[in-house]
Design an enzyme around this catalytic site. Structure first.
Site, PDB file in Angstrom:
ATOM      1  CB  CYS A   2     -27.139 -34.758  40.808  1.00  0.00           C
ATOM      2  SG  CYS A   2     -28.434 -33.229  40.602  1.00  0.00           S
ATOM      3  CG  LEU A  48     -24.295 -39.361  44.914  1.00  0.00           C
ATOM      4  CD1 LEU A  48     -23.506 -40.728  44.565  1.00  0.00           C
ATOM      5  CD2 LEU A  48     -23.538 -38.681  45.762  1.00  0.00           C
ATOM      6  CB  SER A  49     -29.226 -43.071  43.508  1.00  0.00           C
ATOM      7  OG  SER A  49     -29.190 -43.133  42.148  1.00  0.00           O
ATOM      8  CB  ILE A  50     -29.507 -39.391  48.247  1.00  0.00           C
ATOM      9  CG1 ILE A  50     -27.994 -39.107  47.676  1.00  0.00           C
ATOM     10  CG2 ILE A  50     -29.463 -39.142  49.866  1.00  0.00           C
ATOM     11  CD1 ILE A  50     -27.033 -40.010  48.301  1.00  0.00           C
ATOM     12  CG  ASN A  72     -26.464 -30.213  43.491  1.00  0.00           C
ATOM     13  OD1 ASN A  72     -26.306 -31.012  43.760  1.00  0.00           O
ATOM     14  ND2 ASN A  72     -25.405 -29.044  43.117  1.00  0.00           N
ATOM     15  CB  SER A 355     -19.671 -31.892  57.733  1.00  0.00           C
ATOM     16  OG  SER A 355     -18.300 -31.572  57.958  1.00  0.00           O
ATOM     17  N   GLY A 356     -19.936 -30.489  60.394  1.00  0.00           N
ATOM     18  CA  GLY A 356     -20.405 -29.160  61.038  1.00  0.00           C
ATOM     19  C   GLY A 356     -20.099 -27.786  60.737  1.00  0.00           C
TER      20      GLY A 356
END
Length: 614
Positions: A2, A48-50, A72, A355-356
Site C-alpha cells: 500500500c 492494495l489487497s494481497i 506498507n 523480480s531478481g
C-alpha cells in the site's frame, strides 16, 4: 502492499490535508483506504489487497485502541512470529501481517525489527506514550520519506504526498543535482526537494515532544571467508534461494514473475513454477536490445506462459514525464522506462510479481567486480608513481588503446568507483553546471563506506558501495515506483535477510573465478537451469538510447530541452550541445551523460514547471 502517509504534531487542518496526501498516492492502493485522526497525529493509508483480503484494512489497532499502525510491505515470517506473540499472551483479531507488527511493537519495541523477515515501511502511533515510531526495511525495498515542517513531522511512502502539506515550500536542492550528475540518481539523504529526507534502509525513527531521533538497526556489512568449501556453499545458496522464493509466494492472490534473458530472473522463474511471466524488449538493431527470445526459452523450460511486449520508440519517449512523476526524483537509468512497460503488462494480469533485484550486489555479479583482478599488475607500483602516471595520461588529450585501463590502474579504488554508474567526474561537472552551482565531489558521500571496509578486498568494498548507493538509489527505487504506479507489488526474494546471511560470507573465489562473476550463485542455478542460461553474460536491461540520440527527431527534441530557459538556470548549455553533437556525429558515446541531463529537465518540468503534475 500500500501507500502510507501521516502528520505527527498538532495541526488544525489534519483531515483535508491527510485526505489530499492519500489521494496523491491512490495508485499505491486502489482497493481501499482509511485514516486515523486525533489531536496529536493523523495517519493515512491506501490499500492494495494481497494478504487477508477481508480483514487487512488499515489503520489497524491493538485491543485497547492505544496503538495504531499504517504499514506498507509484507512480513514473510508473520505466521511464526504470531505464534510466538500468542504464546506470550497477545490476542489477535485477524490473520494479517499488519496486526503482527502491532503486537511485536508492544512486546519488543525497537528490538522487534531484528525479528522481521520482509520488506516494509511502517509508522506506529503510541497514543499512551505520545510517540511515533517508524522504520524502513533492511535493504530499502520499500520507501519512506519525511520532513520536519514548522514543528510537525510529515511522512509518506512517496514525496508527492508530502508536497500536499500546505506549509511545505517547494524548493530544489541544487546539491542533490550536482551529485545526481555523477551517480545518475538521488544519492543524498536529503532529496531533490529541500527539507525532505529519505529514511535510510535499516533505520528507524522516533518522534516525541517535537524531537526527532533517527537510529540504525541494520547495516549490510560483508564478512568474506578466506577459505570456503565450494560444494557446501553452493548447496547452502540453493537451499536459501529455494526457501526464500517459497516464503515470498505467501499470498491470497496469484503471484507471477518478471523475466529477462539473464540468470537472476530465470532462476526465480524456474524455481517458483509460476503460471505467468512477463518481459519486454525493443526492435532496434535486429533485436540486439531485446531479451524476449531468451525469456521465451526459459518460460517454456519452466512451463509458464510468457507475456511479451515490444516497446516502440514513440511509446518510450511519450511516457517519460509520467515515469519521472512517479519516480518522485529524477532517475537517469533508461531501464526504468522499460520497467514501466513490463510492470504495466504484468498489472493487466495480476497484482504480485517476483523480480531478481539484489542478486548482483549480494553474490558479486556485475562485470566491474572483476576489475580488481585485471588491475592486479598495478599493485606493485608505488602510490606516488601511479599518481604521476595518472596525471600525465589525463593531461594527454590523445586517445589510444589501453589509455583508460592505465588510468584506472593508477587510480585508487576510492577515487574510481562510486557505484555502477559514474557519469560526470568533478572536473567535467564544473563545465556542465552553472558556476553558481558547486560541482560536488561524490567521494564526500562514499568516503565513510570506504573507511568502514578498509580491511576488505576491493571487490567486497565495491559490493558494499553498491549495497549502500546503487541498489537503494537506482535498482530498488525504480522497482518500487514503477510497479506501484500500476498498483502492482514487486517482491525481491534475493534481498531476503536469510539469503543475505549466506551471501555476506562468500569467499572471493566463490564470487569471482577466472572471467566469471557470481560464480557460486551460477553453480547453484545450474541445478535447475540449462547450462547456457546459468553461465550467460549479464546484459542488464538494454535500452537503445544511444541509437535514438543519433536520429534527427530525437536529437532535435533533446536539443530543444537543452536550449530551454529551465536548462539555462542550471547548465552551461554550450557544453551540453557539444556533448550532443559529438555523439550525433559519432565522435564519442555521450548517450548516458546526455540522458542524465535530459531526464532531469523532464523531471524538473513535471515538478517545478507550469504544470507541476503528470
Amino acid at each position: 502492499m500500500c501507500g502510507i502517509c501521516g502528520i505527527a504534531g498538532k495541526y488544525d487542518k489534519q483531515k483535508p490535508v491527510i485526505e489530499n496526501m492519500m489521494k496523491s498516492i491512490y495508485h499505491r492502493g486502489p482497493d481501499g483506504g482509511g485514516n486515523y485522526i486525533d489531536e496529536d497525529v493523523a495517519l493515512g493509508f491506501r490499500r492494495l489487497s494481497i494478504i487477508d483480503l477481508d480483514c487487512g484494512n488499515q489503520p489497524m489497532f491493538n485491543e485497547t485502541g492505544e496503538v495504531v499502525i499504517v504499514f506498507n510491505g509484507e512480513i514473510y515470517n508473520y505466521q511464526e512470529l504470531t505464534k510466538e506473540l500468542q504464546a506470550k499472551g497477545h490476542v489477535f483479531a485477524n490473520h494479517s501481517d499488519t496486526e503482527c507488527l502491532i503486537h511485536a511493537y508492544e512486546e519488543y519495541h525497537e528490538k522487534m525489527l531484528k525479528k522481521l523477515r520482509g520488506m516494509f515501511g511502517f509508522a506506529i502511533w503510541d497514543s499512551k506514550e505520545k510517540t511515533l515510531f517508524a522504520a524502513r526495511d533492511f535493504f530499502g525495498i520499500k520507501p519512506f520519506y519525511y520532513a520536519e515542517i514548522n514543528g510537525n513531522l510529515v511522512f509518506a511512502s512517496e514525496i508527492k504526498a508530502i508536497l500536499e502539506y500546505p506549509e511545505y515550500k517547494r524548493e530544489l536542492n541544487e546539491k542533490a543535482l550536482s551529485h545526481y550528475l555523477s551517480f545518475q540518481y538521488s544519492a543524498m539523504d536529503e532529496t531533490f526537494f529541500k527539507g525532505i529526507y529519505k529514511l535510510n534502509p535499516g533505520c528507524c525513527l522516533k518522534y516525541k515532544d517535537g524531537k526527532l531521533k533517527v537510529s540504525r538497526y541494520f547495516d549490510p556489512t560483508l564478512v568474506p571467508e578466506k577459505h570456503q568449501d565450494e560444494k557446501e556453499i553452493v548447496e547452502e545458496i540453493k537451499e536459501r534461494v529455494a526457501e526464500s522464493i517459497e516464503a515470498h509466494k505467501i499470498s491470497d492472490v496469484e503471484v507471477g514473475s518478471l523475466l529477462s534473458g539473464g540468470v537472476d530472473s530465470n532462476y526465480i522463474a524456474a524455481q517458483g513454477h509460476f503460471q505467468n511471466t512477463f518481459t519486454v524488449g525493443f526492435a532496434e538493431d535486429n533485436g540486439r536490445y531485446s531479451e524476449m527470445e531468451r525469456a521465451r526459452e526459459i518460460a517454456d523450460y519452466a512451463g509458464s506462459t510468457c507475456h511479451q511486449k515490444v516497446i516502440t520508440p514513440e511509446e518510450y519517449w511519450a511516457v517519460l514525464p509520467k515515469v519521472q512523476y512517479h519516480m518522485d526524483e529524477p532517475l537517469a537509468d533508461p531501464s526504468a522506462v522499460a520497467l514501466w512497460f513490463v510492470d504495466e503488462l504484468a498489472a493487466s494480469k495480476l497484482k504480485v510479481v517476483m523480480s531478481g533485484e539484489g542478486a548482483d550486489e549480494l553474490f558479486g555479479g556485475y562485470v566491474i567486480y572483476h576489475e580488481p583482478v585485471s588491475l592486479r599488475p598495478f599493485k606493485v607500483l608505488p602510490a606516488g608513481l601511479k599518481k604521476k602516471i595518472k596525471e600525465k595520461l589525463e593531461d594527454n588529450k590523445k586517445n589510444f588503446k589501453g589509455k583508460n585501463y592505465l588510468i584506472r590502474g593508477c587510480t585508487p579504488i576510492e577515487e574510481r568507483f562510486i557505484g555502477n554508474a559514474y557519469l560526470f567526474h568533478p572536473k567535467e561537472k564544473a563545465k556542465v553546471l552553472k558556476s553558481s552551482i558547486p560541482a560536488e565531489d561524490p567521494k564526500t558521500l562514499t568516503a565513510a563506506c570506504y573507511q568502514k571496509t578498509r580491511k576488505l578486498d576491493d571487490t567486497a568494498r565495491m559490493q558494499y558501495i553498491d549495497l549502500k548507493f546503487w541498489l537503494i538509489g537506482d535498482i530498488l527505487q525504480k522497482a518500487d515506483k514503477m510497479s506501484m504506479a500500476h498498483s502492482l507489488e514487486t517482491r525481491v526474494p534475493y534481498l531476503d535477510i536469510e539469503v543475505y546471511k549466506t551471501a555476506r560470507k562468500l569467499s572471493f573465489d566463490n564470487k569471482i573465478r577466472k572471467t566469471q562473476t557470481k560464480y557460486a550463485f551460477r553453480e547453484a542455478a545450474h541445478s535447475i537451469l540449462p547450462e547456457q542460461v546459468a553461465t550467460r553474460k549479464k546484459l542488464g536491461f538494454p535500452v537503445p538510447t544511444r541509437v535514438w540520440l543519433k536520429e534527427k527527431k530525437y536529437y532535435d527534441k533533446v536539443r530543444a530541452a537543452f536550449e530551454s530557459e529551465a536548462s539555462k538556470k542550471f547548465f552551461q548549455t554550450d557544453y551540453l550541445i557539444r556533448l550532443m553533437d559529438d555523439h550525433y556525429n559519432g565522435l564519442a558515446d555521450n548517450s548516458r551523460k546526455i540522458w542524465a541531463v535530459y531526464t532531469f529537465l523532464v523531471w524538473y518540468d513535471v515538478y517545478f514547471g507550469e504544470q507541476q503534475s503528470a
